[in-house]
Design a protein around this motif. Structure first.
Motif, mmCIF file in Angstrom:
data_model
loop_
_atom_site.group_PDB
_atom_site.id
_atom_site.type_symbol
_atom_site.label_atom_id
_atom_site.label_comp_id
_atom_site.label_asym_id
_atom_site.label_seq_id
_atom_site.Cartn_x
_atom_site.Cartn_y
_atom_site.Cartn_z
ATOM 1 N N GLY A 15 -18.295 44.535 -3.830
ATOM 2 C CA GLY A 15 -19.185 45.007 -4.675
ATOM 3 C C GLY A 15 -19.472 46.847 -4.678
ATOM 4 N N VAL A 16 -19.816 46.986 -3.608
ATOM 5 C CA VAL A 16 -20.644 48.224 -3.351
ATOM 6 C C VAL A 16 -19.199 48.874 -2.980
ATOM 7 C CG1 VAL A 16 -21.855 50.177 -1.485
ATOM 8 C CG2 VAL A 16 -22.494 47.514 -2.381
ATOM 9 N N TRP A 17 -18.526 48.873 -2.067
ATOM 10 C CA TRP A 17 -17.141 49.349 -2.577
ATOM 11 C C TRP A 17 -16.413 49.949 -3.699
ATOM 12 C CZ3 TRP A 17 -12.267 48.523 -2.915
ATOM 13 C CH2 TRP A 17 -11.113 49.084 -2.324
ATOM 14 N N ALA A 18 -16.486 48.677 -4.158
ATOM 15 C CA ALA A 18 -15.867 48.421 -5.816
ATOM 16 C C ALA A 18 -16.945 49.978 -6.735
ATOM 17 C CB ALA A 18 -15.488 47.901 -6.165
ATOM 18 N N THR A 19 -17.756 49.540 -6.491
ATOM 19 C CA THR A 19 -18.332 50.493 -7.350
ATOM 20 C C THR A 19 -18.466 51.818 -7.175
ATOM 21 O OG1 THR A 19 -19.992 48.258 -7.311
ATOM 22 C CG2 THR A 19 -20.714 50.422 -8.877
ATOM 23 N N THR A 20 -17.925 51.932 -5.428
ATOM 24 C CA THR A 20 -18.316 53.591 -5.115
ATOM 25 C C THR A 20 -17.012 54.256 -5.680
ATOM 26 O OG1 THR A 20 -19.943 52.871 -3.414
ATOM 27 C CG2 THR A 20 -18.254 54.438 -3.079
ATOM 28 N N LYS A 21 -15.866 53.784 -6.057
ATOM 29 C CA LYS A 21 -14.381 53.892 -6.097
ATOM 30 C C LYS A 21 -13.856 54.141 -7.692
ATOM 31 C CE LYS A 21 -11.241 54.023 -3.510
ATOM 32 N NZ LYS A 21 -10.689 54.953 -2.379
ATOM 33 N N VAL A 22 -14.664 52.692 -8.542
ATOM 34 C CA VAL A 22 -14.334 53.099 -9.760
ATOM 35 C C VAL A 22 -15.665 54.560 -10.026
ATOM 36 C CG1 VAL A 22 -15.751 52.361 -12.294
ATOM 37 C CG2 VAL A 22 -14.898 50.675 -10.291
ATOM 38 N N ASN A 23 -16.999 54.357 -9.657
ATOM 39 C CA ASN A 23 -17.258 56.070 -10.158
ATOM 40 C C ASN A 23 -17.228 57.127 -9.881
ATOM 41 O OD1 ASN A 23 -19.674 54.581 -11.276
ATOM 42 N ND2 ASN A 23 -20.988 54.371 -9.603
ATOM 43 N N ARG A 24 -16.544 57.144 -8.296
ATOM 44 C CA ARG A 24 -15.609 57.986 -8.381
ATOM 45 C C ARG A 24 -14.465 58.628 -9.306
ATOM 46 N NH1 ARG A 24 -15.093 57.788 -1.628
ATOM 47 N NH2 ARG A 24 -17.139 58.123 -1.389
ATOM 48 N N LYS A 25 -14.063 57.681 -9.169
ATOM 49 C CA LYS A 25 -12.578 58.094 -10.581
ATOM 50 C C LYS A 25 -12.898 57.981 -11.358
ATOM 51 C CE LYS A 25 -8.935 57.720 -9.731
ATOM 52 N NZ LYS A 25 -8.053 58.256 -8.931
ATOM 53 N N LEU A 26 -14.199 57.602 -12.364
ATOM 54 C CA LEU A 26 -15.009 58.402 -13.584
ATOM 55 C C LEU A 26 -15.259 59.296 -13.852
ATOM 56 C CD1 LEU A 26 -16.637 54.917 -14.538
ATOM 57 C CD2 LEU A 26 -15.174 55.784 -15.842
ATOM 58 N N LYS A 27 -16.050 59.464 -12.041
ATOM 59 C CA LYS A 27 -16.201 61.871 -12.291
ATOM 60 C C LYS A 27 -15.216 62.188 -12.109
ATOM 61 C CE LYS A 27 -20.529 62.997 -10.214
ATOM 62 N NZ LYS A 27 -20.847 63.114 -8.867
#
Length: 116
Positions: A15-27
């Protein structure tokens, strides 16, 4: 118990890994970031184009000098090693005093740099 804690920890990590990936992509998809990327790509393309144009100009200059030498040899013309000084043409006549014109006894200048 050990098996449950293992899978719980694995799920939290995923979950932490996926959240980090999604936040980077959104940025990366924000308008500011996209504009910055586009500007950087345009600058890189401009620099590449400028480098190619400079290389082309140097090639043209070298080939022009070579062809001139060939023509001089073919025509028997040999240029003097000392060439006359290049002529200088004034771009603007009398820069010290700008031209003026008079309307209704009022003097105006043609100086474009002057504030109006």
């Amino acid at each position: 118990m050990f098996r449950r804690s293992f899978w719980f920890t694995t799920g939290v990590a995923a979950g932490v890994w996926a959240t980090t990936k999604v936040n980077r992509k959104l940025k990366q998809l924000t308008p500011e970031h996209l504009a910055t990327q586009a500007a950087n790509k345009a600058l890189e393309a401009g620099n590449r184009l400028k480098d190619r144009a400079v290389g082309f100009a140097l090639d043209v200059r070298d080939n022009m000098a070579q062809r001139e030498a060939e023509l001089e040899d073919a025509l028997g013309i040999h240029a003097d090693p000392e060439l006359p000084a290049p002529r200088r043409h004034a771009a603007i006549e009398n820069r010290t005093k700008p031209k003026t014109y008079v309307i209704d006894n009022t003097t105006y200048s043609y100086n474009r740099n002057e504030d109006h």
